[in-house]
Design a protein around this motif. Structure first.
Motif, short mmCIF file in Angstrom:
data_model
loop_
_atom_site.label_atom_id
_atom_site.label_comp_id
_atom_site.label_asym_id
_atom_site.label_seq_id
_atom_site.Cartn_x
_atom_site.Cartn_y
_atom_site.Cartn_z
N HIS A 42 0.86 -1.19 0.00
CA HIS A 42 0.00 0.00 0.00
C HIS A 42 0.89 1.24 0.00
O HIS A 42 1.69 1.44 0.92
N GLN A 43 0.77 2.06 -1.04
CA GLN A 43 1.63 3.23 -1.17
C GLN A 43 0.82 4.50 -0.93
O GLN A 43 -0.05 4.84 -1.72
N PRO A 44 1.07 5.18 0.18
CA PRO A 44 0.40 6.45 0.43
C PRO A 44 0.66 7.44 -0.70
O PRO A 44 1.72 7.41 -1.34
N ASN A 154 -3.71 12.76 3.09
CA ASN A 154 -3.30 12.17 1.81
C ASN A 154 -4.39 12.30 0.77
O ASN A 154 -4.14 12.58 -0.41
N ARG A 155 -5.62 12.08 1.20
CA ARG A 155 -6.77 12.13 0.28
C ARG A 155 -6.96 13.56 -0.26
O ARG A 155 -7.24 13.75 -1.44
N LEU A 156 -6.83 14.54 0.64
CA LEU A 156 -7.01 15.93 0.20
C LEU A 156 -5.89 16.34 -0.76
O LEU A 156 -6.13 17.03 -1.76
N ILE A 157 -4.67 15.93 -0.47
CA ILE A 157 -3.55 16.23 -1.37
C ILE A 157 -3.78 15.60 -2.74
O ILE A 157 -3.49 16.20 -3.78
N ALA A 158 -4.34 14.38 -2.76
CA ALA A 158 -4.62 13.71 -4.04
C ALA A 158 -5.63 14.51 -4.86
O ALA A 158 -5.49 14.62 -6.09
N PHE A 165 -6.48 7.14 -8.17
CA PHE A 165 -6.38 6.04 -7.23
C PHE A 165 -7.61 5.18 -7.42
O PHE A 165 -8.66 5.68 -7.81
N PRO A 166 -7.55 3.87 -7.21
CA PRO A 166 -6.45 3.11 -6.61
C PRO A 166 -5.39 2.68 -7.62
O PRO A 166 -5.48 3.00 -8.79
N GLN A 167 -4.43 1.91 -7.11
CA GLN A 167 -3.38 1.39 -7.96
C GLN A 167 -3.98 0.46 -9.02
O GLN A 167 -5.01 -0.17 -8.82
N LYS A 168 -3.32 0.40 -10.17
CA LYS A 168 -3.82 -0.41 -11.28
C LYS A 168 -3.18 -1.79 -11.30
O LYS A 168 -2.13 -2.03 -10.70
N ASP A 169 -3.83 -2.70 -12.03
CA ASP A 169 -3.28 -4.03 -12.30
C ASP A 169 -2.91 -4.77 -11.01
O ASP A 169 -1.81 -5.34 -10.87
N LEU A 170 -3.82 -4.80 -10.06
CA LEU A 170 -3.58 -5.52 -8.81
C LEU A 170 -4.03 -6.96 -8.94
O LEU A 170 -4.97 -7.27 -9.70
N PRO A 171 -3.40 -7.88 -8.21
CA PRO A 171 -3.77 -9.30 -8.32
C PRO A 171 -5.18 -9.56 -7.79
O PRO A 171 -5.72 -8.78 -7.00
N SER A 172 -5.77 -10.66 -8.20
CA SER A 172 -7.14 -10.99 -7.81
C SER A 172 -7.21 -11.53 -6.39
O SER A 172 -8.29 -11.62 -5.80
N ASP A 173 -6.07 -11.93 -5.82
CA ASP A 173 -6.02 -12.36 -4.41
C ASP A 173 -4.86 -11.63 -3.74
O ASP A 173 -3.74 -12.09 -3.74
N MET A 174 -5.15 -10.47 -3.18
CA MET A 174 -4.07 -9.63 -2.66
C MET A 174 -4.12 -9.50 -1.15
O MET A 174 -5.18 -9.48 -0.53
N ILE A 175 -2.92 -9.42 -0.57
CA ILE A 175 -2.73 -9.12 0.85
C ILE A 175 -2.03 -7.78 0.92
O ILE A 175 -0.90 -7.63 0.44
N GLU A 185 -8.95 4.53 3.19
CA GLU A 185 -7.90 3.92 2.37
C GLU A 185 -8.19 2.44 2.17
O GLU A 185 -8.00 1.90 1.07
N LEU A 186 -8.65 1.76 3.21
CA LEU A 186 -8.97 0.34 3.09
C LEU A 186 -10.08 0.14 2.07
O LEU A 186 -10.02 -0.78 1.23
#
Length: 597
Positions: A42-44, A154-158, A165-175, A185-186
């Motif tokens: 997770h990258q702020p 972080n959200r206001l700065i974005a 956001f969110p990040q792209k190309d994430l796996p289908s089973d992620m931790i 953020e969650l």
């Protein structure tokens, strides 16, 4: 944090792919369940824009627009969780939205813009100021909400930078792996693909942890130096039941984790079916459950969880959230709001428990060699009577024709209790003389957190309406053991023979003097320990909402008459800790599933 993650990503890309050794690391469970998935960092959000601006009006306009956009996005997020299954996230996001619109927070940002900063730099400056303020607070309960502040900034700065956001190309089973996270953020991540979260920091009472529990997402926290042990793309197991993570699990470990996850899902379904059933043992003994609370967000559970009331409202928590000392009017409104939310259910207000690890920046600071045994709680209030009298005055005003329950913390002698109650009586007389609307009934109690007061209960029995056993302090003072010292963490057991005998002695004292007695603290989070307490005669408990479903199941599965006979024998014949014997009894009688033993 971001630079740390970027460095790790570079390191991970050159690591040897032949690394296969399995490693299990212990942490603390924030949310139950078991998940298996692929590591995602997770990258702020970050920004690298100019820090200064020549136009304060332009920056104020940018800030105003970004705040509006952020509020709209939070509204959309709230709408996405308006189902009954996701009521907790919805309620928390509503509170989060209120915090986002706080005029004090916005004014601080505007003030920074007036100094010549860009809107982004102004938000970052206020975030750093808040971070420094929270760093001075030793209380973990409040430090857990620092993640909310970071999330919001972080959200206001974005929104100011237009970052996607969110990040792209994430796996289908992620931790997800993070240093810390806020609740919004969650929820930015696709819940269908999220199998679990691992945090370096955090606490189980944080808003993020509450949302995760409501969503059924396992979370393990306090895995220190976590990022140094990871490799991108590797599989990982998050065991929210054991509070562990397993890096590079082998096929057998993965299969076992998947079976455990299925068992946990069935367990959750069983607990939901108990929600509206009475907390009553198999042989008809009623057990009384109440909630611990300290923020308004906690009060939503008083009705959802079908508890009898608030057994412990920590009044110091709002004090620690304020930037200056709240006056009588501010306090009275806060306490009135609490009573309004309770809708007639009893609320026990514990007076200020400041000092020790609970420091407020606008009050005096005392350096104690041993803060837990130093100038704290009722000792501070009695030495600063104006502080106590203002709080009692506010409580009396807030009650206004309603029942008022006041409890004094860390009472060690009868004289301390009588002095504190005298202040309450004086404030009651003052209110009468001013023709104020009085509380309908006033009940006064104390917390038993030191062994010394047990031997003086006879001196104040006629003056005490109820007692609450604070097991956290009582345990450490009984064993002369600093419960925060890792070298002593597992040396002493709350289920030891001597400690349980002492707790039974306190109960016997309360019964002799006909004083109602309840228990709160870490001890009542664990079903096995609640079982032991019921076995020696305790019938009333105050706890965090997350503990209630499992406790209710335990109570309804227990034949208390049979178990009392077992405990009576164990207390007379056992040596050391009763834990293993209790585990065996619970297993043989189907009282608890294996993951709770």
């Amino acid at each position: 944090m971001l630079s740390k993650l970027n460095e790790l990503e570079k390191t991970f890309t050159v690591q040897d792919d032949t690394y296969h050794e399995s490693l299990t690391i212990e942490g603390i469970s924030f949310s139950g369940g078991v998940g298996v998935g692929e590591i995602v960092l997770h990258q702020p959000r970050s920004w690298s824009h100019f820090r200064s601006s020549n136009s304060t009006s332009y920056e104020r306009d940018r800030l105003r627009l970004a705040i509006r956009e952020m509020m709209e996005s939070i509204d959309d997020m709230v709408k996405d969780h308006v189902t009954s299954a996701h009521r907790d996230p919805q309620e928390i996001l509503e509170t989060y939205k209120t915090f986002a619109a706080d005029r004090g927070w916005i004014k601080k940002i505007q003030a920074q813009i007036q100094t010549g900063l860009t809107a982004e730099a102004a938000v970052d400056a206020v975030r750093r100021e808040s971070r420094d303020k929270y760093a001075q607070i030793g209380n973990k309960y409040l430090k857990g909400h620092l993640a909310d502040l970071e999330d919001l900034a972080n959200r206001l700065i974005a929104h100011l930078t237009g970052e996607d956001f969110p990040q792209k190309d994430l796996p289908s089973d992620m931790i997800l792996i993070a240093h810390q996270m806020g609740p919004a953020e969650l929820l930015d991540y696709d819940q269908r693909n999220l199998r679990g979260v691992i945090l370096e920091e955090g606490i189980h009472t944080s808003h993020m942890a509450i949302v995760a529990r409501a969503m059924g997402i396992p979370v393990v926290g306090r895995i220190h130096n976590l990022l140094l042990n990871l490799k991108l793309g590797q599989k990982i197991i998050v065991d929210g039941e054991e509070g562990t993570i397993t890096l590079n699990p082998d096929p057998i470990q993965i299969e076992e984790a998947q079976k455990k996850s299925l068992t946990f899902s069935k367990w959750k379904t069983e607990l939901k079916a108990l929600a509206n059933l009475p907390t009553e043992t198999k042989d008809g003994m009623l057990i009384h459950l109440q909630l611990n609370a300290g923020l308004m967000i906690d009060l939503q559970y008083i009705h959802d969880s079908k508890v009898e009331g608030i057994g412990l409202y920590r009044t110091e928590i709002p004090f620690m959230m304020h930037s200056k000392f709240p006056d009588v009017e501010v306090q009275a409104q806060l306490y009135a709001d609490v009573l309004d939310h309770a809708k007639g259910k009893p609320v026990v207000f514990r007076t200020l428990d400041l000092g020790g690890d609970k420091i407020v920046p606008y009050m005096w600071r005392v350096t104690d060699e041993n803060p837990a045994m130093g100038w704290r709680a009722i000792r501070v209030s009695l030495d600063r009577p104006a502080l106590l009298k203002q709080q009692l005055r506010a409580l009396i005003q807030a009650a206004s024709d309603r029942d008022l329950n006041v409890m004094f913390p860390l009472i060690t002698t009868a004289e301390e209790y009588l002095r504190a109650k005298k202040f309450l009586n004086e404030e009651m007389e003052r209110a009468k003389s001013k023709s104020e609307i009085m509380p309908k009934n006033v009940r006064v109690g104390l917390m038993v957190e030191t062994p010394s007061i047990v031997w003086e209960l006879d001196q104040i029995a006629s003056e005490v309406d109820f007692i609450s056993l604070g097991t956290n302090d009582l345990f450490q003072f009984f064993f002369a053991c600093d419960r925060t010292n890792p070298n002593l963490a597992h040396r002493y057991d709350v289920l030891s023979l001597g400690y349980l005998r002492f707790l039974r002695l306190i109960l016997n004292q309360a019964e002799v003097y006909k004083i109602p007695l309840s228990v709160c603290g870490e001890m009542v989070r664990n079903p096995l320990e609640i079982l032991a307490l019921m076995g020696i005669g305790y019938r009333s408990f105050s706890m965090n909402v997350s503990s209630i479903p499992a406790i209710k199941r335990l109570v309804r599965n227990t034949n208390l008459s049979d178990f009392k006979a077992y405990m009576e024998n164990a207390l007379g014949t056992s040596k050391g800790s009763l834990r293993e014997g209790l585990k065996k009894f619970a297993t043989e009688n189907g009282l608890l599933p294996p993951h709770l033993l």
